[in-house]
Each structure stands twice: as C-alpha cells, then as structure tokens.
Design a protein around this motif. Structure first.
Motif, PDB file in Angstrom:
ATOM      1  N   ASP A  71      -0.759   2.107 -10.924  1.00 51.75           N
ATOM      2  CA  ASP A  71      -0.034   2.073 -12.182  1.00 51.75           C
ATOM      3  C   ASP A  71       0.712   3.385 -12.405  1.00 51.75           C
ATOM      4  O   ASP A  71       0.090   4.444 -12.543  1.00 51.75           O
ATOM      5  CB  ASP A  71      -1.056   1.842 -13.317  1.00 51.75           C
ATOM      6  CG  ASP A  71      -0.371   1.824 -14.664  1.00 51.75           C
ATOM      7  OD1 ASP A  71       0.868   1.759 -14.677  1.00 51.75           O
ATOM      8  OD2 ASP A  71      -1.085   1.874 -15.678  1.00 51.75           O
TER       9      ASP A  71
ATOM     10  N   ASP B   7      -8.887   8.171  -9.081  1.00 55.76           N
ATOM     11  CA  ASP B   7      -8.892   6.717  -9.106  1.00 55.76           C
ATOM     12  C   ASP B   7      -8.011   6.152  -7.995  1.00 55.76           C
ATOM     13  O   ASP B   7      -6.837   5.890  -8.188  1.00 55.76           O
ATOM     14  CB  ASP B   7      -8.450   6.211 -10.470  1.00 55.76           C
ATOM     15  CG  ASP B   7      -7.584   7.220 -11.175  1.00 55.76           C
ATOM     16  OD1 ASP B   7      -7.667   7.325 -12.390  1.00 55.76           O
ATOM     17  OD2 ASP B   7      -6.804   7.913 -10.468  1.00 55.76           O
TER      18      ASP B   7
ATOM     19  N   ILE C 210       2.210   4.526 -14.843  1.00 48.78           N
ATOM     20  CA  ILE C 210       2.129   5.073 -16.197  1.00 48.78           C
ATOM     21  C   ILE C 210       0.819   5.815 -16.402  1.00 48.78           C
ATOM     22  O   ILE C 210       0.690   6.660 -17.279  1.00 48.78           O
ATOM     23  CB  ILE C 210       2.258   3.924 -17.242  1.00 48.78           C
ATOM     24  CG1 ILE C 210       3.553   3.145 -17.014  1.00 48.78           C
ATOM     25  CG2 ILE C 210       2.233   4.450 -18.659  1.00 48.78           C
ATOM     26  CD1 ILE C 210       4.803   3.966 -17.129  1.00 48.78           C
ATOM     27  N   HIS C 211      -0.164   5.510 -15.551  1.00 47.96           N
ATOM     28  CA  HIS C 211      -1.505   6.047 -15.735  1.00 47.96           C
ATOM     29  C   HIS C 211      -1.511   7.576 -15.824  1.00 47.96           C
ATOM     30  O   HIS C 211      -2.284   8.166 -16.577  1.00 47.96           O
ATOM     31  CB  HIS C 211      -2.399   5.595 -14.590  1.00 47.96           C
ATOM     32  CG  HIS C 211      -3.759   6.212 -14.632  1.00 47.96           C
ATOM     33  ND1 HIS C 211      -4.693   5.846 -15.569  1.00 47.96           N
ATOM     34  CD2 HIS C 211      -4.326   7.191 -13.887  1.00 47.96           C
ATOM     35  CE1 HIS C 211      -5.780   6.565 -15.382  1.00 47.96           C
ATOM     36  NE2 HIS C 211      -5.590   7.380 -14.381  1.00 47.96           N
TER      37      HIS C 211
ATOM     38  N   MET D  67      -9.241  12.771 -12.948  1.00 50.89           N
ATOM     39  CA  MET D  67      -8.011  12.089 -13.334  1.00 50.89           C
ATOM     40  C   MET D  67      -7.323  11.478 -12.128  1.00 50.89           C
ATOM     41  O   MET D  67      -6.721  10.422 -12.185  1.00 50.89           O
ATOM     42  CB  MET D  67      -7.014  13.094 -13.942  1.00 50.89           C
ATOM     43  CG  MET D  67      -7.379  13.502 -15.332  1.00 50.89           C
ATOM     44  SD  MET D  67      -6.624  15.093 -15.677  1.00 50.89           S
ATOM     45  CE  MET D  67      -7.861  16.210 -15.054  1.00 50.89           C
TER      46      MET D  67
ATOM     47  N   ASN E  40      -5.249   2.994  -7.725  1.00 52.33           N
ATOM     48  CA  ASN E  40      -4.589   2.778  -9.000  1.00 52.33           C
ATOM     49  C   ASN E  40      -3.097   3.049  -8.829  1.00 52.33           C
ATOM     50  O   ASN E  40      -2.658   4.185  -8.735  1.00 52.33           O
ATOM     51  CB  ASN E  40      -5.189   3.715 -10.042  1.00 52.33           C
ATOM     52  CG  ASN E  40      -4.637   3.391 -11.406  1.00 52.33           C
ATOM     53  OD1 ASN E  40      -3.697   2.613 -11.537  1.00 52.33           O
ATOM     54  ND2 ASN E  40      -5.229   3.996 -12.423  1.00 52.33           N
TER      55      ASN E  40
END
Lengths: 254, 176
Positions: free
Chosen positions: A9, A4, A11-12, A1, A7
């Motif tokens: 973002d 990444d 919200i991810h 999880m 990343n």
C-alpha cells in the motif's frame, strides 16, 4: 514502521502512529513517528552545524565546508533578494531551509517518515512565514503596507479590478507555498513506493515476468536520484519564496 | 500496531475508506504541537549558537584575507619603492662612473700631452745640443785640419827646402 513486508500500500508510509500517546488539557499531544522524525531532524541539524564548526578552522575541513556552504547559500539568497537589511531574517530563513531540507532527506531513507509530506506541517510553516510577512509589513510600513495591493501607475478604474486580484494572489501565497512542498513530497514518495511495489509483484510472479522486474528497479533508481534533487530543490524554493515575500513586507510599493 | 497493519492489508478497501493520512484531522494537533516545539528549539539553537559561530568564522576568514591582501599590497609597494630606489642609485652610479671615466680620460690625456710636450722639448733641446756639439766638433776638426795642414805644409817645406817657412806665409798659402 518499515517491517511490514508484503505491504504494498503506497499510502501506508504516510500514516501517523503514536509512539507515546499523551493528552494535555484535552489536546492530543502524542509523540508520534512524525514527532520522532522532527526531533531527529532538529538533533541532526544542530549537531551537524555545531560539531562541524567545533574547530572554527580558518581553512575549513570537509564538515565545516558543508556547514559554511549551507550558510552562504542562504545568506547569499537573502542578500540578493532583501539586501543587507534583510540579514535580520537570516536565522528564520536558515532554520526553515535546514528544517525542510533535513525532513525531506530523512524521508528518503527507506522505512522512514517524511514530516513534510503532511499538509498540516507545511501549512503551519507557510503560515509562520505569512504571519511574519504581514506582521513585519504593518510594523515597518504601517498602513503603507496596503500599497502592496495597489499597483502604482495604474488608472483608477483599473484598480477596481487589480486590487481584488492582488488580494487574492496574496491570500493564495500561503496555500501555494504549503501545497507545493507537501504535494512534491507526497507524490514523489507515492511514485517511489508504487515502482518498488512493481518490482516485488513482478519478481514474485515468476518466469519471464521476474526478469521484467529489472525495469521498475532501474526506474526506481532514477526516481530516487530525482527525489534527492526534489528534496533539495523544494527546501531551496521554500527559502527563496520566503525571501521574496519578506521583500514585499519590507518594500510594499511595486 | 503490527496487528493493526495486518488487518488493514487484508482489507485494503476498508483502509482507504478511512481518511487519507495527510488529511486526517485527528493527527493535526500532535503534529502541530511537536512542530512548534521542534522548530522553536531549532530556531533557538541555530540563532543563538550555530549561526553566530559560522558567521564569526566566516568573518574572521574575511578579515584575515583582507589583512593578508593589505599586507601583500603594502609589501608590493615597498618592493616597488626599493626597485625604484635601486634603479635610481644604479643610474646615478652609472652617471658618476661615466663622469669619473671622463675625468680620468681627460687627466690622462693631459698628462700624456704634457709629457709628450716635455719629451718633445727635451729631445729638441738634446738635438740642438747634439747639433751644437757636432758643429763645434766640425769646427774643431776643421780648425785641426788647418793646423795639421799647416804643420804638414811646414814639415814638407822644411824637408824640401830645408828651411822652416814663416807660419803666416803657410797660413796665407793654405787659405788661398
């Protein structure tokens, strides 16, 4: 999880991913990352509370002291708000407090998932509390529980205004109870992620901008400290409000 | 899953068009099911095992503290009692000592007085006896003086007159 990289973002981190997809009678019961952290929370709480009390020492050690600290925190809360007769709700309030506290703190670990950042979870917990409040209120007081909506010592005409207000405020309780916890967790984690993203963006920009990335780093450290406070505080507030609502169920007349 | 995330990051706008995760209804069912399972287990474990255990330890500690406090207060009471007894005993002993001292002093005074009186009496008697002796000696001596004078007178008269005078005459002469 968490693997990444790059990343940014914010919200991810709230995304639910299925670890073991399952379906029973058309209902999706997949074991997700959310479920995983619920299980971790339950295992941690049970393990901590049971193992720390293994010695049953008269003079507590460090672990036992912490376990007793939590126990007494919640039991004092109940005693102060509900009195001695409220102690029958102690397992419920203590479980709620420990569960929310563990989920909040686990969510602060980098790369983890925050169970309480999903409104469906907090709403379910709030509905559990309100169901018990309403159920126990009618069980103990019968229709006298409805006195909760009728403030005493108010002239009759005023009641036409006050009763609807009381009913609405009562119905708003589960909403505020669930949204408070959910929004605090969500906003805190988004803020942390945004600032962490600033660090990476600035550091990657090169030159003077890289040096400037110290700013969001410091802010990120401060915010993390504050998130720890919020994580505890929200669990405590949830437990306190549960006690206050239970008090209404036990003594409905104002 | 990793592949999926990669595509998502490449097209962030499309990702956001998808439901905001906390409001995605497709995730509600599994979350609720697992929340019910986990919270029920937690509630059972805590209410059956953990809470009674902690409560028992706290209660035992409370009892122990209460018992120790009671014991302490009992011991304190005993100590107080012992101190009172001790002080009473001390006071009575002091009083007794005073009484004995007084009695002894009185007895000694009496003895001393008695002995003084006896000694006084004895010495008075001795003095009287001595005086009597002296008087007797004086008398004897005086009588002897008369006798010696008479003898001397008789001898002198005999030597002078060559004749022994009558004793009664000498005596009369001496007395005059």
């Amino acid at each position: 999880m968490a693997g990444d990289s790059g990343n940014l973002d914010p919200i991810h981190q709230f995304e639910i991913s299925k670890i073991f997809p399952m379906e029973i009678m058309g209902v999706d019961v997949s074991f997700t990352n959310s479920s995983l952290f619920m299980v971790i929370a339950v295992v941690l709480i049970s393990g901590f509370l049971i193992l720390s009390m293994r010695g049953r020492a008269l003079v507590p050690g460090r672990w036992q002291s912490v376990a007793e600290l939590f126990y007494e925190l919640v039991s004092n809360l109940l005693r102060n708000i509900l009195g001695a007769e409220g102690m029958k709700f102690f397992p419920l309030v203590f479980s709620l407090f420990m569960f929310i506290l563990a989920c909040n703190f686990l969510g602060l670990l980098p790369g983890s998932f925050t169970v309480t950042s999903h409104v469906v979870v907090t709403a379910a917990l709030a509905m559990l509390v309100m169901t018990i409040v309403v159920g126990y209120g009618f069980y103990k007081n019968g229709l006298g529980f409805l006195k909760l909506f009728v403030p005493s010592g108010v002239p009759l005409p005023m009641l036409f205004i006050l009763v609807p207000i009381e009913v609405i405020s009562f119905l708003a309780r589960p909403v505020s109870l669930s949204i408070r916890l959910f929004a605090n967790m969500l906003a805190g984690h988004i803020t942390l992620k945004v600032f962490a993203g600033f660090i990476i963006s600035l550091a990657g920009a090169g030159g003077v901008l890289s040096a400037l990335s110290v700013g969001p780093l410091l802010l990120g450290v401060a915010l993390t400290a504050m998130e720890f406070l919020v994580a505890f505080l929200q669990a405590f507030i949830f437990a306190t409000l549960t006690c206050i609502y239970l008090n209404d169920a036990m003594h409905p007349s104002h | 899953m990793a592949e999926q995330t990669n595509t998502e990051t490449q097209v962030p706008s499309g990702d956001h068009a998808k439901a905001f995760p906390p409001f995605d209804p497709s995730t509600f069912a599994p979350q609720l099911v697992w929340l019910v399972i986990c919270f029920s287990i937690l509630y059972l474990v805590l209410s059956r095992i953990a809470i009674p255990r902690i409560g028992e330890v706290l209660e035992q500690r409370q009892d122990r503290i209460q018992r120790d406090m009671d014991e302490a207060s009992r011991l304190k009471e005993e100590t107080d009692k012992a101190i009172t007894t001790y002080e009473e005993a001390l006071a009575s002993a002091r009083q007794k000592a005073n009484v004995i001292a007084d009695e002894t002093r009185q007895k000694l005074n009496e003895t001393i007085n008695a002995e003084n009186a006896e000694m006084d009496a004895k010495s008075a008697k001795k003095a009287e006896e001595a005086e009597a002796n002296i008087r007797k000696a004086k008398e004897t001596a005086l009588a002897d003086v008369n006798k010696i004078a008479a003898e001397t007178t008789t001898t002198i008269i005999e030597k002078l007159l060559g004749q022994k005078p009558e004793a009664s005459e000498v005596e009369t002469a001496l007395k005059s």
